[in-house]
Design a protein around this motif. Sequence first.
Motif, PDB file in Angstrom:
ATOM      1  N   LYS A  68       0.813  -1.228  -0.010  1.00  7.80           N
ATOM      2  CA  LYS A  68      -0.058  -0.119  -0.073  1.00  7.80           C
ATOM      3  C   LYS A  68       0.895   1.408   0.130  1.00  7.80           C
ATOM      4  O   LYS A  68       2.080   1.253   0.710  1.00  7.80           O
ATOM      5  CB  LYS A  68      -0.755   0.113   1.306  1.00  7.80           C
ATOM      6  N   THR A  69       0.567   2.391  -0.701  1.00  5.35           N
ATOM      7  CA  THR A  69       1.246   3.606  -0.489  1.00  5.35           C
ATOM      8  C   THR A  69       0.403   4.675   0.156  1.00  5.35           C
ATOM      9  O   THR A  69      -0.692   4.792   0.038  1.00  5.35           O
ATOM     10  CB  THR A  69       1.345   4.053  -2.141  1.00  5.35           C
ATOM     11  N   VAL A  70       1.173   5.176   0.897  1.00  5.17           N
ATOM     12  CA  VAL A  70       0.624   6.449   1.992  1.00  5.17           C
ATOM     13  C   VAL A  70       1.474   7.849   1.222  1.00  5.17           C
ATOM     14  O   VAL A  70       2.599   7.692   1.303  1.00  5.17           O
ATOM     15  CB  VAL A  70       1.091   6.103   3.196  1.00  5.17           C
ATOM     16  N   PHE A  71       0.687   8.429   0.941  1.00  2.00           N
ATOM     17  CA  PHE A  71       1.241   9.908   0.271  1.00  2.00           C
ATOM     18  C   PHE A  71       1.320  10.748   1.047  1.00  2.00           C
ATOM     19  O   PHE A  71       0.482  11.422   2.241  1.00  2.00           O
ATOM     20  CB  PHE A  71       0.115  10.283  -0.954  1.00  2.00           C
ATOM     21  N   CYS A  72       2.484  11.402   1.702  1.00  2.94           N
ATOM     22  CA  CYS A  72       2.788  12.494   2.417  1.00  2.94           C
ATOM     23  C   CYS A  72       3.521  13.698   1.661  1.00  2.94           C
ATOM     24  O   CYS A  72       4.246  13.490   0.755  1.00  2.94           O
ATOM     25  CB  CYS A  72       3.792  12.183   3.654  1.00  2.94           C
ATOM     26  N   ARG A 142       5.865 -11.087  -8.633  1.00  2.00           N
ATOM     27  CA  ARG A 142       6.417  -9.881  -9.079  1.00  2.00           C
ATOM     28  C   ARG A 142       5.589  -9.121 -10.018  1.00  2.00           C
ATOM     29  O   ARG A 142       5.416  -8.083  -9.677  1.00  2.00           O
ATOM     30  CB  ARG A 142       7.976 -10.266  -9.755  1.00  2.00           C
ATOM     31  N   MET A 143       4.980 -10.016 -10.864  1.00  2.00           N
ATOM     32  CA  MET A 143       4.048  -9.275 -11.747  1.00  2.00           C
ATOM     33  C   MET A 143       2.839  -8.661 -10.974  1.00  2.00           C
ATOM     34  O   MET A 143       2.164  -7.604 -11.565  1.00  2.00           O
ATOM     35  CB  MET A 143       3.424 -10.332 -12.750  1.00  2.00           C
ATOM     36  N   GLN A 144       2.245  -9.358 -10.182  1.00  2.00           N
ATOM     37  CA  GLN A 144       1.236  -8.765  -9.181  1.00  2.00           C
ATOM     38  C   GLN A 144       1.470  -7.466  -8.703  1.00  2.00           C
ATOM     39  O   GLN A 144       0.859  -6.381  -8.397  1.00  2.00           O
ATOM     40  CB  GLN A 144       0.794  -9.499  -8.243  1.00  2.00           C
ATOM     41  N   VAL A 145       2.793  -7.257  -8.041  1.00  2.00           N
ATOM     42  CA  VAL A 145       3.221  -6.158  -7.360  1.00  2.00           C
ATOM     43  C   VAL A 145       3.358  -4.964  -8.228  1.00  2.00           C
ATOM     44  O   VAL A 145       3.204  -3.940  -8.376  1.00  2.00           O
ATOM     45  CB  VAL A 145       4.597  -6.498  -6.689  1.00  2.00           C
ATOM     46  N   ILE A 149       1.769  -1.219  -8.560  1.00  2.00           N
ATOM     47  CA  ILE A 149       2.631   0.248  -8.313  1.00  2.00           C
ATOM     48  C   ILE A 149       3.064   0.673  -9.525  1.00  2.00           C
ATOM     49  O   ILE A 149       4.018   1.637  -9.537  1.00  2.00           O
ATOM     50  CB  ILE A 149       3.891  -0.271  -7.440  1.00  2.00           C
ATOM     51  N   LYS A 150       2.827   0.367 -10.826  1.00  2.00           N
ATOM     52  CA  LYS A 150       3.342   0.594 -12.045  1.00  2.00           C
ATOM     53  C   LYS A 150       2.927   2.141 -12.235  1.00  2.00           C
ATOM     54  O   LYS A 150       3.931   2.924 -12.850  1.00  2.00           O
ATOM     55  CB  LYS A 150       2.778  -0.163 -13.094  1.00  2.00           C
ATOM     56  N   ASN A 151       2.092   2.774 -12.006  1.00  2.00           N
ATOM     57  CA  ASN A 151       1.555   4.175 -11.943  1.00  2.00           C
ATOM     58  C   ASN A 151       2.044   5.028 -10.612  1.00  2.00           C
ATOM     59  O   ASN A 151       1.550   6.269 -10.741  1.00  2.00           O
ATOM     60  CB  ASN A 151       0.199   4.414 -12.324  1.00  2.00           C
ATOM     61  N   LEU A 152       2.698   4.231  -9.733  1.00  2.00           N
ATOM     62  CA  LEU A 152       2.792   5.051  -8.484  1.00  2.00           C
ATOM     63  C   LEU A 152       4.356   5.356  -8.283  1.00  2.00           C
ATOM     64  O   LEU A 152       4.894   5.958  -7.613  1.00  2.00           O
ATOM     65  CB  LEU A 152       2.339   4.339  -7.485  1.00  2.00           C
ATOM     66  N   GLU A 155      10.570   3.784 -10.288  1.00  2.00           N
ATOM     67  CA  GLU A 155      11.655   2.764  -9.913  1.00  2.00           C
ATOM     68  C   GLU A 155      10.942   1.487  -9.501  1.00  2.00           C
ATOM     69  O   GLU A 155      11.347   1.376  -8.365  1.00  2.00           O
ATOM     70  CB  GLU A 155      12.804   3.331  -9.216  1.00  2.00           C
ATOM     71  N   PRO A 156      10.257   0.706 -10.304  1.00  4.03           N
ATOM     72  CA  PRO A 156       9.495  -0.294  -9.708  1.00  4.03           C
ATOM     73  C   PRO A 156      10.442  -1.327  -9.260  1.00  4.03           C
ATOM     74  O   PRO A 156      10.106  -2.328  -8.345  1.00  4.03           O
ATOM     75  CB  PRO A 156       8.607  -0.721 -10.606  1.00  4.03           C
ATOM     76  N   GLN A 157      11.668  -1.566  -9.765  1.00  5.47           N
ATOM     77  CA  GLN A 157      12.399  -2.509  -9.617  1.00  5.47           C
ATOM     78  C   GLN A 157      12.995  -2.431  -7.916  1.00  5.47           C
ATOM     79  O   GLN A 157      13.082  -3.389  -7.223  1.00  5.47           O
ATOM     80  CB  GLN A 157      13.586  -2.617 -10.288  1.00  5.47           C
ATOM     81  N   ARG A 158      13.113  -1.011  -7.400  1.00  5.73           N
ATOM     82  CA  ARG A 158      13.305  -0.909  -6.132  1.00  5.73           C
ATOM     83  C   ARG A 158      12.222  -1.399  -5.142  1.00  5.73           C
ATOM     84  O   ARG A 158      12.578  -1.865  -4.364  1.00  5.73           O
ATOM     85  CB  ARG A 158      13.596   0.580  -5.873  1.00  5.73           C
ATOM     86  N   VAL A 159      10.907  -1.241  -5.710  1.00  2.00           N
ATOM     87  CA  VAL A 159       9.918  -1.630  -4.909  1.00  2.00           C
ATOM     88  C   VAL A 159       9.766  -3.069  -4.699  1.00  2.00           C
ATOM     89  O   VAL A 159       9.747  -3.571  -3.432  1.00  2.00           O
ATOM     90  CB  VAL A 159       8.524  -1.148  -5.529  1.00  2.00           C
ATOM     91  N   ILE A 160      10.220  -3.786  -5.792  1.00  2.00           N
ATOM     92  CA  ILE A 160      10.104  -5.316  -5.689  1.00  2.00           C
ATOM     93  C   ILE A 160      11.167  -5.694  -4.838  1.00  2.00           C
ATOM     94  O   ILE A 160      10.947  -6.660  -3.919  1.00  2.00           O
ATOM     95  CB  ILE A 160      10.480  -5.832  -7.283  1.00  2.00           C
TER      96      ILE A 160
END
Length: 240
Positions: A68-72, A142-145, A149-152, A155-160
């Motif tokens: 989940k992403t929390v925007f601050c 990995r594909m689900q994650v 987060i693809k639009n958020l 650097e999606p690899q960092r998130v993975i």
Amino acid sequence: MRASRIENSKEIHISGAEGIYEFYELEKFLKKFFKRAIEHPKGLPDKIVFTLEKIKEEIQPVEALSVKTVFCESSEEAQKVINEHLINLGISEKAITVAWSVIKGQKMRGATLIDYLTAERLEPDKERGVRVSRIQMDKKRRMQVLKKIKNLSSEPQRVIEAVTIASKVAFCPEVVAEICVSDNPDYTTGYIASKEHGYLRITNIKKQGENTGGRAFFVKTPLDIEKLIKFLEKTPVVVL
């Protein structure tokens, strides 16, 4: 892979990466890791070390944390949100203060282990810390994650990689929660993770251009420190 540079006669960590791969994949990922090391925003390293190990043990499955992403809008707001979450998990304010002091003021290769009540630091090596190693995320997960987060994230690899680490850490019954702030000056999204709340991406956890960062694992005591460190550093896991 570990890349470093010598500054003032001291070795400074620049970047790192790892994974569990089939033999036929090694060349492709070694090239990726090399590119990552020489294109890091912290500049060219003086040394790049690649270590390849054959895994003979059974690879243990670990459930992936929810994401989940929390925007601050500011680092002050982000720190307030993080502190509230950690306090809700029963972590003492003293322990939280110690964690922030390490993250903002001490360069460590790994994570600090902090007693979630007394705030005592428990890692045997206060400079090296504890490294989470021998990890990989299942391709389906990995594909689900990535889809989530693809639009958020740019650097999606960092998130993975971060979700993979956090899932292994949260799997340990001794760990209450984790907090992580990247020491890359151009990456300002960090996270907190726990079994209860999952993996929470926190935007603007620090100001752009700041090169401070680190990890803290809040743990319950009494515990077998050697056993916990051995699991985090040596036991191969796949996050499903």
